[in-house]
Design an enzyme around this catalytic site. Structure first.
Site, PDB file in Angstrom:
ATOM      1  N   HIS A  66     -47.380  36.656 -34.577  1.00 36.84           N
ATOM      2  CA  HIS A  66     -48.207  36.935 -35.780  1.00 36.84           C
ATOM      3  C   HIS A  66     -47.663  38.031 -36.529  1.00 36.84           C
ATOM      4  O   HIS A  66     -48.408  38.321 -37.484  1.00 36.84           O
ATOM      5  CB  HIS A  66     -49.662  36.928 -35.675  1.00 36.84           C
ATOM      6  CG  HIS A  66     -50.252  35.932 -34.447  1.00 36.84           C
ATOM      7  ND1 HIS A  66     -50.632  36.149 -33.062  1.00 36.84           N
ATOM      8  CD2 HIS A  66     -50.628  34.531 -34.636  1.00 36.84           C
ATOM      9  CE1 HIS A  66     -50.742  35.028 -32.424  1.00 36.84           C
ATOM     10  NE2 HIS A  66     -50.965  33.967 -33.350  1.00 36.84           N
ATOM     11  N   HIS A  85     -47.693  27.808 -35.633  1.00 32.09           N
ATOM     12  CA  HIS A  85     -46.791  28.016 -34.641  1.00 32.09           C
ATOM     13  C   HIS A  85     -46.060  26.495 -34.421  1.00 32.09           C
ATOM     14  O   HIS A  85     -45.342  26.319 -33.350  1.00 32.09           O
ATOM     15  CB  HIS A  85     -47.184  28.462 -33.432  1.00 32.09           C
ATOM     16  CG  HIS A  85     -48.046  29.800 -33.558  1.00 32.09           C
ATOM     17  ND1 HIS A  85     -47.566  31.014 -33.994  1.00 32.09           N
ATOM     18  CD2 HIS A  85     -49.230  29.989 -33.370  1.00 32.09           C
ATOM     19  CE1 HIS A  85     -48.407  31.585 -34.242  1.00 32.09           C
ATOM     20  NE2 HIS A  85     -49.506  31.115 -33.753  1.00 32.09           N
TER      21      HIS A  85
END
Length: 331
Positions: A220, A58
């Site tokens: 995700h 991320h």
């Protein structure tokens, strides 16, 4: 899979090493871990330490926000996997200078469990620790890895607000109260144009046709709430702002901060086009925007798409905290 890596098993270790070697004035690695802390750690002596973290993939979240005015330390898990309790505990110990440590946790079952375990470990060593679980994603009520709503890009506003308070010497109790005040005022929703590829998996977590999008996906690749044909930017905005309006129920004169976040493979040109359409739409709804931020800040590896976060500013203090000076790699 085409990626600039050496061995899929070593991507996090080598990423952290490259990060701290690139920015030694900002970040120092805790030996034997994938955690980093402020190189100028002496400056938080007597202040509350702010720790966050989560699975890697991320970037620049979370290590990119370690520095004055935001995080004291960040803990990097394996790709899309929570960091372990012992690594979180090491970060807590490193940034505690007697005033306690506050944890900012994104709402994923693994993160919540492991951060809570680290909190218990700290308690056994008489380190005062409090926490907040951020659950800003309004797309779905529950998801693949989550009970309740997911924690996504709105977490960055939490980092910013709490980091400024800690830098100004707020107590652990005051920071907890501020976090509870901020939490219900941050909401996020995303749209994906393509899925992310985890290096150790080697293929996208989900696929979309060239002319398809999916509303509401998680960071995700968790499923969203609807697939459609690709829309113009202003039509995507119509959908996402509409969903946020269902949550906030905008009123004339409401004040908000707006974050348009790229998911990793979205050009900034497209993010600015999207932000332009967001601002037009909010203006048409008589919503006042006092703060804006655009960038690839809470990414999902190479996913294409954007997320839109609104932060309702119900006091001048919150805007002041968003504008508070920071010195980090990525904010």
């Amino acid at each position: 899979m085409k990626k600039i890596i050496n061995d899929p098993a070593n991507v996090v270790d080598e990423m952290v090493q490259g990060l701290v070697r690139s920015y030694p004035d900002y970040l120092t690695r805790i030996d034997g871990t994938e955690a980093v802390y402020r190189t100028d750690i002496a400056k938080i002596k007597g202040k509350v330490g702010i720790v966050s973290g989560g699975g890697s993939g991320h970037e620049p979240t979370h290590a990119g926000f370690v520095g004055q005015g935001m995080l004291s330390a960040a803990v990097c898990g394996e790709v899309f996997t929570s960091p372990t309790p012992d690594q979180i505990f090491e970060a807590i110990k490193k940034v505690d200078s007697g005033a306690g440590v506050f944890l900012v946790i994104k709402n994923y079952s693994g993160d919540v469990m492991n951060f809570e375990m680290a909190k218990d470990m700290a308690d056994m060593e008489n380190i005062k620790v409090k926490s907040i679980v951020v659950d800003d994603d309004i797309a779905v009520e529950n998801s693949t890895y989550t009970q309740g709503r997911r924690g996504v890009a709105g977490t960055l506003f939490m980092h910013k607000v709490l980091g400024s308070a800690a830098d100004q010497g707020a107590s652990l109790d005051e920071i907890e109260a501020l976090a509870q005040k901020v939490l219900p005022n941050i909401k996020t929703i995303a749209v994906a144009l393509s899925g992310a590829t985890v290096p150790e998996v080697g293929k996208p977590g989900f696929t979309l046709a060239d002319d398809e999008i999916e509303y509401g996906v998680g960071i995700h690749g968790e499923p969203g709430y609807r697939r459609e044909k690709l829309q113009k930017s202003k039509d995507l905005v119509e959908e996402l702002v509409g969903k946020l309006n269902e949550e906030f129920k905008f009123a004339d004169g409401d004040h908000y901060a707006v974050l348009v976040n790229g998911m990793g493979a979205t050009p900034l040109m497209e993010e600015y086009i999207f932000m332009n359409d967001v601002l037009n739409k909010l203006a048409s709804l008589k919503v006042k925007v006092d703060f804006t931020k655009v960038g690839n800040l809470m990414t999902s590896l190479d996913m294409a798409g954007v997320s839109l976060t609104l932060f309702k500013l119900d006091s001048d203090e919150l805007l002041d905290r968003l504008n508070y000076k920071v010195d980090t790699i990525a904010w």
